[in-house]
Design an enzyme around this catalytic site. Structure first.
Site, short mmCIF file in Angstrom:
data_model
loop_
_atom_site.label_atom_id
_atom_site.label_comp_id
_atom_site.label_asym_id
_atom_site.label_seq_id
_atom_site.Cartn_x
_atom_site.Cartn_y
_atom_site.Cartn_z
N GLU A 84 5.17 -4.45 16.65
CA GLU A 84 4.79 -3.12 15.63
C GLU A 84 3.96 -2.65 16.61
O GLU A 84 2.98 -2.93 17.72
CB GLU A 84 4.50 -3.68 14.10
CG GLU A 84 4.01 -4.68 14.23
CD GLU A 84 3.95 -6.04 12.92
OE1 GLU A 84 4.06 -5.55 11.94
OE2 GLU A 84 2.99 -6.85 13.39
N LYS A 89 4.68 -8.71 4.07
CA LYS A 89 3.28 -8.50 3.92
C LYS A 89 2.05 -9.38 2.96
O LYS A 89 1.41 -8.82 2.06
CB LYS A 89 2.95 -6.83 3.29
CG LYS A 89 1.38 -5.88 3.09
CD LYS A 89 2.11 -4.64 3.92
CE LYS A 89 0.76 -3.28 4.28
NZ LYS A 89 0.68 -2.78 4.39
N THR A 143 1.31 -1.09 -0.41
CA THR A 143 -0.22 -0.20 -0.02
C THR A 143 0.89 1.11 0.29
O THR A 143 2.08 1.64 0.99
CB THR A 143 -0.94 -0.16 1.36
OG1 THR A 143 -1.55 -1.29 1.80
CG2 THR A 143 -1.82 1.11 1.18
#
Length: 274
Positions: free
Chosen positions: A181, A148, A36
């Protein structure tokens, strides 16, 4: 052999839909990956790093080599008139195969979609962000660590749990209670002139913005406990859309926004002068 882009979603809207096979492996098994990116003035910000992410994902997941000549041409035309927005690139292994078994001749599917840029991000960058601790922890899987992939059910559960917490985002730990994270960003911290980030060898995503920061500063990746993170002089979160945002609170631990920003700017200035 490079695989052909077989579908483009021209615009994300409630009225528009894309026809994707119910047998698509991305839909059935999460067999794919994505990135993204921020789009500004018709350009993909940090495109070389997004490109590297796509290459690494394809290689580590055993996908055929992507045709970047075609992909980049399609992207250029697709975002040419976009002043500010979000580009999402999803790659699946297409349809076919028996059960989990791979198709003999996989036909990768690449879908491009544009989304509005999050209106809250510029304000967060100015005001900072408040973090709580997620009640959901990440499982260890070194095979996919840093990637990802389309398997994001853990993040869905993190966001679901976060809806009952008063915060802007949450810090996510693994089952060894190490900091990994946030729900949608990497974590960076400064202490005594050094830059630290959680070790992502077993789980978590190595973000594009984090990689861009590593190109500017010597970032040390360490096994980091929550207590160690809270003792840092400054804490930030970052991703490819929001950039780097100072953390003003982790639960009841407070950080002075101006001090955090000054520490980061000073380190960047010193490195650029070297």
């Amino acid at each position: 052999m490079p695989k052909k882009i077989i579908q483009i979603i021209k615009k994300a809207s409630k009225e528009q839909s894309a026809t994707i096979s119910s047998q698509d492996r991305g839909f059935n098994y999460g067999d794919g990956f994505f990135t993204t990116a921020k789009v500004q003035d018709g350009q993909v910000v940090h495109w070389p790093l997004h490109r590297m992410r796509l290459i690494e994902c394809a290689m580590r997941l055993g996908f055929s080599e992507l045709d970047f000549v075609q992909l980049e041409s399609e992207i250029t035309d697709y975002i040419a008139t976009t002043a500010l927005g979000v580009l999402k690139i999803v790659v699946t292994r297409g349809s076919g195969g028996r059960g989990y078994g791979l198709p003999e001749l996989p036909q990768s599917l690449i879908i491009l979609s544009q989304l509005p840029f999050p209106a809250s991000y510029p304000l967060l960058a100015q005001q900072g962000i408040k973090l709580a601790i997620s009640t959901v922890q990440l499982a260890s899987q070194p095979l996919f660590a840093g990637l990802k992939t389309l398997n994001r059910l853990e993040q869905v559960m993190i966001k679901q749990a976060m809806a009952h917490q008063t915060c802007d985002d949450v810090i996510v730990l693994d089952y060894n209670n190490f900091v990994i994270e946030t729900s949608a960003a990497n974590i960076v911290a400064i202490n005594k002139g050094c830059v630290f980030s959680p070790n992502l060898k077993n789980c978590g995503i190595r973000g594009v913005y984090l990689q861009s920061l590593c190109d500017k500063l010597p970032v040390q990746f360490i096994d980091m406990t929550l207590e160690e993170l809270q003792q840092m002089e400054a804490v930030f979160i970052c991703n490819s859309l929001m950039g780097i945002v100072p953390v003003t609170a982790i639960n009841n631990i407070k950080y002075e926004l101006s001090t955090s920003v000054a520490l980061l700017e000073d380190l960047l200035l010193k490195e650029s002068a070297c």
